[in-house]
Design a protein around this motif. Structure first.
Motif, PDB file in Angstrom:
ATOM      1  N   THR A  62      51.043  77.550  72.228  1.00 49.61           N
ATOM      2  CA  THR A  62      50.972  76.387  73.125  1.00 49.61           C
ATOM      3  C   THR A  62      52.362  75.984  73.607  1.00 49.61           C
ATOM      4  OG1 THR A  62      48.981  75.573  72.039  1.00 49.61           O
ATOM      5  CG2 THR A  62      50.271  73.967  73.298  1.00 49.61           C
ATOM      6  N   TYR A  63      53.317  75.889  72.681  1.00 46.96           N
ATOM      7  CA  TYR A  63      54.679  75.495  73.052  1.00 46.96           C
ATOM      8  C   TYR A  63      55.350  76.559  73.917  1.00 46.96           C
ATOM      9  CZ  TYR A  63      54.844  71.240  70.288  1.00 46.96           C
ATOM     10  OH  TYR A  63      54.623  69.977  69.815  1.00 46.96           O
ATOM     11  N   PHE A  64      55.110  77.825  73.592  1.00 43.96           N
ATOM     12  CA  PHE A  64      55.719  78.876  74.404  1.00 43.96           C
ATOM     13  C   PHE A  64      55.172  78.851  75.826  1.00 43.96           C
ATOM     14  CE2 PHE A  64      55.560  83.214  76.154  1.00 43.96           C
ATOM     15  CZ  PHE A  64      56.904  83.320  76.453  1.00 43.96           C
ATOM     16  N   GLN A  65      53.839  78.708  75.980  1.00 45.36           N
ATOM     17  CA  GLN A  65      53.254  78.653  77.318  1.00 45.36           C
ATOM     18  C   GLN A  65      53.786  77.454  78.099  1.00 45.36           C
ATOM     19  OE1 GLN A  65      49.082  78.717  76.370  1.00 45.36           O
ATOM     20  NE2 GLN A  65      49.006  80.947  76.228  1.00 45.36           N
ATOM     21  N   TRP A  66      53.969  76.360  77.416  1.00 46.06           N
ATOM     22  CA  TRP A  66      54.520  75.151  78.033  1.00 46.06           C
ATOM     23  C   TRP A  66      55.943  75.430  78.516  1.00 46.06           C
ATOM     24  CZ3 TRP A  66      54.396  69.931  74.830  1.00 46.06           C
ATOM     25  CH2 TRP A  66      54.647  68.860  75.679  1.00 46.06           C
ATOM     26  N   PHE A  67      56.738  76.037  77.649  1.00 44.82           N
ATOM     27  CA  PHE A  67      58.124  76.366  77.992  1.00 44.82           C
ATOM     28  C   PHE A  67      58.182  77.374  79.141  1.00 44.82           C
ATOM     29  CE2 PHE A  67      62.057  78.862  77.172  1.00 44.82           C
ATOM     30  CZ  PHE A  67      62.966  77.853  77.459  1.00 44.82           C
ATOM     31  N   GLU A  68      57.320  78.394  79.071  1.00 48.46           N
ATOM     32  CA  GLU A  68      57.284  79.413  80.115  1.00 48.46           C
ATOM     33  C   GLU A  68      56.901  78.794  81.462  1.00 48.46           C
ATOM     34  OE1 GLU A  68      55.964  84.011  79.952  1.00 48.46           O
ATOM     35  OE2 GLU A  68      54.333  82.583  79.695  1.00 48.46           O
ATOM     36  N   THR A  69      56.013  77.825  81.444  1.00 50.32           N
ATOM     37  CA  THR A  69      55.614  77.133  82.678  1.00 50.32           C
ATOM     38  C   THR A  69      56.802  76.396  83.289  1.00 50.32           C
ATOM     39  OG1 THR A  69      53.340  76.873  81.901  1.00 50.32           O
ATOM     40  CG2 THR A  69      54.069  75.358  83.622  1.00 50.32           C
ATOM     41  N   ILE A  70      57.615  75.779  82.447  1.00 59.37           N
ATOM     42  CA  ILE A  70      58.818  75.075  82.939  1.00 59.37           C
ATOM     43  C   ILE A  70      59.763  76.074  83.622  1.00 59.37           C
ATOM     44  CG2 ILE A  70      60.911  73.835  82.228  1.00 59.37           C
ATOM     45  CD1 ILE A  70      59.182  72.578  79.975  1.00 59.37           C
ATOM     46  N   ILE A  71      59.958  77.222  82.990  1.00 63.18           N
ATOM     47  CA  ILE A  71      60.825  78.267  83.583  1.00 63.18           C
ATOM     48  C   ILE A  71      60.241  78.728  84.923  1.00 63.18           C
ATOM     49  CG2 ILE A  71      61.722  80.615  83.294  1.00 63.18           C
ATOM     50  CD1 ILE A  71      63.058  79.235  81.162  1.00 63.18           C
ATOM     51  N   GLN A  72      58.921  79.001  84.943  1.00 60.66           N
ATOM     52  CA  GLN A  72      58.289  79.488  86.172  1.00 60.66           C
ATOM     53  C   GLN A  72      58.379  78.455  87.289  1.00 60.66           C
ATOM     54  OE1 GLN A  72      57.048  82.737  86.687  1.00 60.66           O
ATOM     55  NE2 GLN A  72      57.289  81.935  88.765  1.00 60.66           N
ATOM     56  N   GLU A  73      58.196  77.192  86.946  1.00 59.19           N
ATOM     57  CA  GLU A  73      58.334  76.129  87.954  1.00 59.19           C
ATOM     58  C   GLU A  73      59.761  76.098  88.518  1.00 59.19           C
ATOM     59  OE1 GLU A  73      57.056  72.649  85.825  1.00 59.19           O
ATOM     60  OE2 GLU A  73      54.927  73.069  86.181  1.00 59.19           O
ATOM     61  N   GLY A  74      60.749  76.342  87.651  1.00 63.66           N
ATOM     62  CA  GLY A  74      62.142  76.408  88.108  1.00 63.66           C
ATOM     63  C   GLY A  74      62.376  77.567  89.058  1.00 63.66           C
ATOM     64  N   ILE A  75      61.710  78.694  88.794  1.00 63.51           N
ATOM     65  CA  ILE A  75      61.811  79.862  89.688  1.00 63.51           C
ATOM     66  C   ILE A  75      61.128  79.548  91.018  1.00 63.51           C
ATOM     67  CG2 ILE A  75      61.050  82.261  90.016  1.00 63.51           C
ATOM     68  CD1 ILE A  75      61.340  82.528  86.888  1.00 63.51           C
ATOM     69  N   ASP A  76      59.920  78.966  90.921  1.00 64.42           N
ATOM     70  CA  ASP A  76      59.155  78.643  92.136  1.00 64.42           C
ATOM     71  C   ASP A  76      59.886  77.645  93.028  1.00 64.42           C
ATOM     72  OD1 ASP A  76      57.191  80.340  91.153  1.00 64.42           O
ATOM     73  OD2 ASP A  76      55.883  78.709  90.456  1.00 64.42           O
ATOM     74  N   SER A  77      60.647  76.735  92.416  1.00 65.42           N
ATOM     75  CA  SER A  77      61.380  75.738  93.209  1.00 65.42           C
ATOM     76  C   SER A  77      62.764  76.243  93.621  1.00 65.42           C
ATOM     77  CB  SER A  77      61.514  74.436  92.417  1.00 65.42           C
ATOM     78  OG  SER A  77      62.335  74.630  91.279  1.00 65.42           O
ATOM     79  N   LYS A  78      63.029  77.511  93.318  1.00 65.02           N
ATOM     80  CA  LYS A  78      64.281  78.177  93.694  1.00 65.02           C
ATOM     81  C   LYS A  78      65.512  77.606  92.967  1.00 65.02           C
ATOM     82  CE  LYS A  78      62.491  80.543  97.366  1.00 65.02           C
ATOM     83  NZ  LYS A  78      61.210  80.998  96.897  1.00 65.02           N
ATOM     84  N   GLU A  79      65.269  76.977  91.808  1.00 66.84           N
ATOM     85  CA  GLU A  79      66.384  76.497  90.993  1.00 66.84           C
ATOM     86  C   GLU A  79      66.887  77.601  90.069  1.00 66.84           C
ATOM     87  OE1 GLU A  79      66.009  72.403  89.213  1.00 66.84           O
ATOM     88  OE2 GLU A  79      63.959  72.687  89.945  1.00 66.84           O
ATOM     89  N   LEU A  80      65.971  78.460  89.633  1.00 63.20           N
ATOM     90  CA  LEU A  80      66.305  79.529  88.691  1.00 63.20           C
ATOM     91  C   LEU A  80      66.061  80.888  89.321  1.00 63.20           C
ATOM     92  CD1 LEU A  80      64.566  78.116  85.467  1.00 63.20           C
ATOM     93  CD2 LEU A  80      66.922  77.764  86.217  1.00 63.20           C
ATOM     94  N   ILE A  81      66.848  81.877  88.908  1.00 66.69           N
ATOM     95  CA  ILE A  81      66.667  83.230  89.434  1.00 66.69           C
ATOM     96  C   ILE A  81      65.349  83.810  88.891  1.00 66.69           C
ATOM     97  CG2 ILE A  81      69.162  83.616  89.660  1.00 66.69           C
ATOM     98  CD1 ILE A  81      68.983  85.387  87.116  1.00 66.69           C
ATOM     99  N   PRO A  82      64.704  84.714  89.640  1.00 63.61           N
ATOM    100  CA  PRO A  82      63.419  85.276  89.205  1.00 63.61           C
ATOM    101  C   PRO A  82      63.444  85.920  87.812  1.00 63.61           C
ATOM    102  CG  PRO A  82      63.811  85.788  91.503  1.00 63.61           C
ATOM    103  CD  PRO A  82      65.066  85.148  90.985  1.00 63.61           C
ATOM    104  N   ASN A  83      64.548  86.552  87.448  1.00 69.18           N
ATOM    105  CA  ASN A  83      64.617  87.216  86.143  1.00 69.18           C
ATOM    106  C   ASN A  83      64.678  86.239  84.969  1.00 69.18           C
ATOM    107  OD1 ASN A  83      64.320  89.903  86.718  1.00 69.18           O
ATOM    108  ND2 ASN A  83      66.509  90.297  86.954  1.00 69.18           N
ATOM    109  N   ALA A  84      64.807  84.950  85.236  1.00 78.21           N
ATOM    110  CA  ALA A  84      64.862  83.953  84.161  1.00 78.21           C
ATOM    111  C   ALA A  84      63.583  83.994  83.320  1.00 78.21           C
ATOM    112  CB  ALA A  84      65.075  82.561  84.740  1.00 78.21           C
TER     113      ALA A  84
END
Length: 198
Positions: A130-152
């Protein structure tokens, strides 16, 4: 007319009434008699709801994690940047308001390592996923908003495990002098790598 007891609520009430006792004394220094006295019930009632002290700690952890998750979700929702969300996600490992949860979680980990049973393994596995999926969602949202590089996204599992590892290292050794400072240094350096450069 017989009194109807809400057994689920009664179990929670007994467990929560003993929270401070477990936090202050640890599981090994307590007897069921002390737990029963603190809860204001007889020893028989304790055994009606729990098999042993370990079950009580397990119940308290369940309750506290649910409460913690509600607060954590609200805190994360109030933030706008991925950087702030990722740093805040790991605040549990050192923030003052999570101190009781950390102490009881250490008790739980100790119990899990010494008396491994399937219910605890399932609980720990579910929490971790549950915590990992939550964390992964935060990373993916950062990628989708162009704040983080895709490889993050490829770093999400390693970052998650590293965060837990730093917490365990901090709690079991004197190797980390200031975990908050260590996390800040780590994340500032990490974001130099995974943040999209403007």
């Amino acid at each position: 007319m017989a009194i109807i007891v809400d057994k689920i609520q009664k179990k929670k009430d007994i467990a929560l009434s003993c929270k401070e006792l477990f936090v202050e004394n640890g599981i090994n220094n307590l007897t069921i008699a002390q737990v029963a006295k603190t809860a204001g019930v007889g020893k028989g009632t304790i055994y009606e709801y729990f098999n042993n002290k370990e079950d009580i700690v397990f119940e308290i952890i369940n309750i506290l994690l649910q409460e913690h998750n509600v607060k954590k979700h609200a805190k994360l929702e109030s933030l706008s940047s991925s950087k702030d969300k990722i740093k805040t996600f790991f605040h549990t490992f050192y923030e003052e308001e999570g101190e009781h949860l950390r102490k009881l979680y250490k008790e739980f980990i100790s119990i899990s390592l010494m008396n491994r049973n399937q219910e605890m393994v399932d609980f720990q596995t579910k929490c971790s996923k549950t915590y990992f999926q939550w964390f992964e969602t935060i990373i993916q949202e950062g990628i989708d908003s162009k704040e983080l590089i895709p490889n993050a996204i490829k770093l999400s599992r390693g970052l998650f495990v590293l965060g837990e590892g730093m917490f365990i290292l901090n709690e079991t050794t004197d190797a980390i002098e200031n975990i908050e400072e260590e996390f800040d240094i780590f994340f500032e350096t990490l974001f130099q790598i995974i943040e999209v450069q403007q």
